[in-house]
Design a protein around this motif. Structure first.
Motif, PDB file in Angstrom:
ATOM      1  N   PHE A  38       0.793  -1.110   0.090  1.00  0.00           N
ATOM      2  CA  PHE A  38      -0.094   0.279   0.066  1.00  0.00           C
ATOM      3  C   PHE A  38       0.840   1.210  -0.036  1.00  0.00           C
ATOM      4  O   PHE A  38       0.479   2.180  -0.759  1.00  0.00           O
ATOM      5  CB  PHE A  38      -0.900   0.025   1.161  1.00  0.00           C
ATOM      6  CG  PHE A  38      -2.152  -1.010   0.932  1.00  0.00           C
ATOM      7  CD1 PHE A  38      -3.046  -0.904  -0.139  1.00  0.00           C
ATOM      8  CD2 PHE A  38      -2.234  -2.083   1.945  1.00  0.00           C
ATOM      9  CE1 PHE A  38      -4.111  -1.572  -0.213  1.00  0.00           C
ATOM     10  CE2 PHE A  38      -3.466  -2.814   1.735  1.00  0.00           C
ATOM     11  CZ  PHE A  38      -4.327  -2.652   0.717  1.00  0.00           C
ATOM     12  N   TYR A  39       1.909   1.277   0.838  1.00  0.00           N
ATOM     13  CA  TYR A  39       2.768   2.380   0.873  1.00  0.00           C
ATOM     14  C   TYR A  39       3.285   2.675  -0.542  1.00  0.00           C
ATOM     15  O   TYR A  39       3.480   3.703  -1.073  1.00  0.00           O
ATOM     16  CB  TYR A  39       3.928   2.180   1.941  1.00  0.00           C
ATOM     17  CG  TYR A  39       5.187   2.971   1.602  1.00  0.00           C
ATOM     18  CD1 TYR A  39       5.122   4.272   1.795  1.00  0.00           C
ATOM     19  CD2 TYR A  39       6.254   2.517   0.788  1.00  0.00           C
ATOM     20  CE1 TYR A  39       6.312   5.190   1.630  1.00  0.00           C
ATOM     21  CE2 TYR A  39       7.363   3.173   0.728  1.00  0.00           C
ATOM     22  CZ  TYR A  39       7.286   4.512   0.984  1.00  0.00           C
ATOM     23  OH  TYR A  39       8.427   5.374   0.692  1.00  0.00           O
ATOM     24  N   SER A  40       4.010   1.629  -1.298  1.00  0.00           N
ATOM     25  CA  SER A  40       4.570   1.720  -2.480  1.00  0.00           C
ATOM     26  C   SER A  40       3.549   2.250  -3.668  1.00  0.00           C
ATOM     27  O   SER A  40       4.020   3.178  -4.460  1.00  0.00           O
ATOM     28  CB  SER A  40       5.262   0.697  -3.122  1.00  0.00           C
ATOM     29  OG  SER A  40       4.314  -0.500  -3.332  1.00  0.00           O
ATOM     30  N   ILE A  41       2.162   1.712  -3.524  1.00  0.00           N
ATOM     31  CA  ILE A  41       1.144   2.282  -4.379  1.00  0.00           C
ATOM     32  C   ILE A  41       0.976   3.763  -4.205  1.00  0.00           C
ATOM     33  O   ILE A  41       0.766   4.661  -5.056  1.00  0.00           O
ATOM     34  CB  ILE A  41      -0.031   1.619  -4.458  1.00  0.00           C
ATOM     35  CG1 ILE A  41       0.462   0.142  -4.850  1.00  0.00           C
ATOM     36  CG2 ILE A  41      -1.147   2.309  -5.297  1.00  0.00           C
ATOM     37  CD1 ILE A  41      -0.758  -0.860  -4.549  1.00  0.00           C
ATOM     38  N   GLY A  42       0.699   4.149  -2.946  1.00  0.00           N
ATOM     39  CA  GLY A  42       0.498   5.506  -2.303  1.00  0.00           C
ATOM     40  C   GLY A  42       1.581   6.674  -2.792  1.00  0.00           C
ATOM     41  O   GLY A  42       1.568   7.530  -3.197  1.00  0.00           O
ATOM     42  N   ASN A  43       3.117   5.844  -2.569  1.00  0.00           N
ATOM     43  CA  ASN A  43       4.086   6.705  -3.069  1.00  0.00           C
ATOM     44  C   ASN A  43       4.086   6.938  -4.626  1.00  0.00           C
ATOM     45  O   ASN A  43       4.572   8.061  -4.988  1.00  0.00           O
ATOM     46  CB  ASN A  43       5.301   6.151  -2.481  1.00  0.00           C
ATOM     47  CG  ASN A  43       6.586   6.958  -2.591  1.00  0.00           C
ATOM     48  OD1 ASN A  43       6.762   7.969  -2.094  1.00  0.00           O
ATOM     49  ND2 ASN A  43       7.661   6.159  -3.487  1.00  0.00           N
ATOM     50  N   SER A  44       3.698   5.886  -5.384  1.00  0.00           N
ATOM     51  CA  SER A  44       3.886   6.127  -6.706  1.00  0.00           C
ATOM     52  C   SER A  44       2.831   7.354  -7.153  1.00  0.00           C
ATOM     53  O   SER A  44       3.122   8.047  -8.049  1.00  0.00           O
ATOM     54  CB  SER A  44       3.608   4.892  -7.418  1.00  0.00           C
ATOM     55  OG  SER A  44       4.631   3.972  -7.291  1.00  0.00           O
ATOM     56  N   ILE A  45       1.541   7.161  -6.710  1.00  0.00           N
ATOM     57  CA  ILE A  45       0.536   8.234  -6.787  1.00  0.00           C
ATOM     58  C   ILE A  45       1.150   9.688  -6.343  1.00  0.00           C
ATOM     59  O   ILE A  45       0.866  10.702  -6.877  1.00  0.00           O
ATOM     60  CB  ILE A  45      -0.833   7.762  -6.017  1.00  0.00           C
ATOM     61  CG1 ILE A  45      -1.260   6.696  -6.803  1.00  0.00           C
ATOM     62  CG2 ILE A  45      -1.999   9.182  -6.542  1.00  0.00           C
ATOM     63  CD1 ILE A  45      -2.261   5.888  -6.013  1.00  0.00           C
ATOM     64  N   MET A  46       1.951   9.836  -5.217  1.00  0.00           N
ATOM     65  CA  MET A  46       2.426  10.889  -4.559  1.00  0.00           C
ATOM     66  C   MET A  46       3.310  11.282  -5.633  1.00  0.00           C
ATOM     67  O   MET A  46       3.488  12.689  -5.762  1.00  0.00           O
ATOM     68  CB  MET A  46       2.977  10.638  -3.269  1.00  0.00           C
ATOM     69  CG  MET A  46       3.387  11.984  -2.562  1.00  0.00           C
ATOM     70  SD  MET A  46       4.214  11.704  -1.021  1.00  0.00           S
ATOM     71  CE  MET A  46       5.919  11.057  -1.444  1.00  0.00           C
ATOM     72  N   LEU A  47       4.074  10.783  -6.123  1.00  0.00           N
ATOM     73  CA  LEU A  47       5.188  11.052  -7.133  1.00  0.00           C
ATOM     74  C   LEU A  47       4.272  11.600  -8.537  1.00  0.00           C
ATOM     75  O   LEU A  47       4.994  12.727  -9.157  1.00  0.00           O
ATOM     76  CB  LEU A  47       5.987  10.014  -7.538  1.00  0.00           C
ATOM     77  CG  LEU A  47       6.973   9.533  -6.880  1.00  0.00           C
ATOM     78  CD1 LEU A  47       7.538   8.221  -7.014  1.00  0.00           C
ATOM     79  CD2 LEU A  47       7.820  10.388  -6.441  1.00  0.00           C
ATOM     80  N   VAL A  48       3.194  11.066  -8.970  1.00  0.00           N
ATOM     81  CA  VAL A  48       2.395  11.576  -9.851  1.00  0.00           C
ATOM     82  C   VAL A  48       1.976  13.099  -9.523  1.00  0.00           C
ATOM     83  O   VAL A  48       1.984  13.892 -10.508  1.00  0.00           O
ATOM     84  CB  VAL A  48       1.417  10.662 -10.268  1.00  0.00           C
ATOM     85  CG1 VAL A  48       0.538  11.347 -11.376  1.00  0.00           C
ATOM     86  CG2 VAL A  48       1.956   9.627 -10.987  1.00  0.00           C
ATOM     87  N   LEU A  49       1.634  13.087  -8.304  1.00  0.00           N
ATOM     88  CA  LEU A  49       1.283  14.764  -7.825  1.00  0.00           C
ATOM     89  C   LEU A  49       2.300  15.615  -8.096  1.00  0.00           C
ATOM     90  O   LEU A  49       2.214  16.670  -8.304  1.00  0.00           O
ATOM     91  CB  LEU A  49       0.789  14.499  -6.386  1.00  0.00           C
ATOM     92  CG  LEU A  49      -0.672  13.790  -6.061  1.00  0.00           C
ATOM     93  CD1 LEU A  49      -0.815  13.612  -4.534  1.00  0.00           C
ATOM     94  CD2 LEU A  49      -1.766  14.790  -6.576  1.00  0.00           C
ATOM     95  N   LEU A  50       3.557  15.158  -7.740  1.00  0.00           N
ATOM     96  CA  LEU A  50       4.761  16.050  -7.975  1.00  0.00           C
ATOM     97  C   LEU A  50       5.062  16.374  -9.234  1.00  0.00           C
ATOM     98  O   LEU A  50       5.383  17.390  -9.714  1.00  0.00           O
ATOM     99  CB  LEU A  50       5.887  15.294  -7.230  1.00  0.00           C
ATOM    100  CG  LEU A  50       5.875  15.380  -5.696  1.00  0.00           C
ATOM    101  CD1 LEU A  50       7.238  14.487  -5.223  1.00  0.00           C
ATOM    102  CD2 LEU A  50       5.631  16.770  -5.258  1.00  0.00           C
TER     103      LEU A  50
END
Length: 179
Positions: free
Chosen positions: A110-122
């Motif tokens: 879950f962390y890695s999926i959330g982190n990937s989405i967070m990178l897209v936000l960036l």
């Protein structure tokens, strides 16, 4: 400590998302992202901008869905097969450590999926959204882990699982709101 080795092996399970983000999401998403913002910055027509936006969003949603699907599939495989393999590697895994490994695999997924989405936000320069994602992970992990360490060791790792899930939900919600 008894949690170090399970945490290490569980962390390795998110290499799927790390590699997938670079080789699939960025490769397929970035050209459409560049086209969309190129049209905006260089005076493209409104019809072209709208079309580029729609294409970019289709690719983004599709790639993030496949990223999450691949990570969850890999996590399930690692939990099923990896539990057997690592218990026979001679690291002294106990049943408690295997349980912790399984919980941490889910938490890291879950962390890695959330982190990937967070990178897209960036990518979209949504710094507030990225900070919100990171802060949600920090806050929930701190509170949930502080609580679960007062329980038996069977509950170790559930703080990360809760935090990863919340981060994933916050990141997806923020991306949906922002786009």
């Amino acid at each position: 400590p008894m949690h170090d080795i399970p945490a290490f092996f569980a962390f390795l399970s998110i290499l799927v998302t790390t590699v997938n983000f670079v080789t699939s999401v960025e490769i397929n998403f970035y050209p459409r992202y560049r086209l969309y913002f190129g049209l905006i910055n260089n005076g493209g027509s409104l019809v072209d901008i709208k079309k580029a936006y729609d294409e970019m969003m289709i690719v983004l949603k599709q790639e993030l869905f496949y990223l999450a699907l691949r990570q969850m599939f890999a996590t399930i495989i690692v939990i099923i097969i990896g539990s057997e393999v690592i218990s026979n590697l001679g690291f002294g895994f106990t049943n408690e450590m295997i349980g912790l490994f399984r919980v941490l695999c889910l938490g890291y997924a879950f962390y890695s999926i959330g982190n990937s989405i967070m990178l897209v936000l960036l990518y979209f320069v949504d710094f507030k959204g990225a900070v919100l994602c990171g802060f949600s992970l920090l806050l929930v992990n701190t509170i949930a882990t502080r609580y679960t360490i007062t329980l038996t060791s069977n509950f170790y790792g559930f703080g990360l699982l809760a935090a990863g899930l919340i981060m994933c939900i916050v990141a997806w919600s923020r991306l949906s709101y922002y786009t």
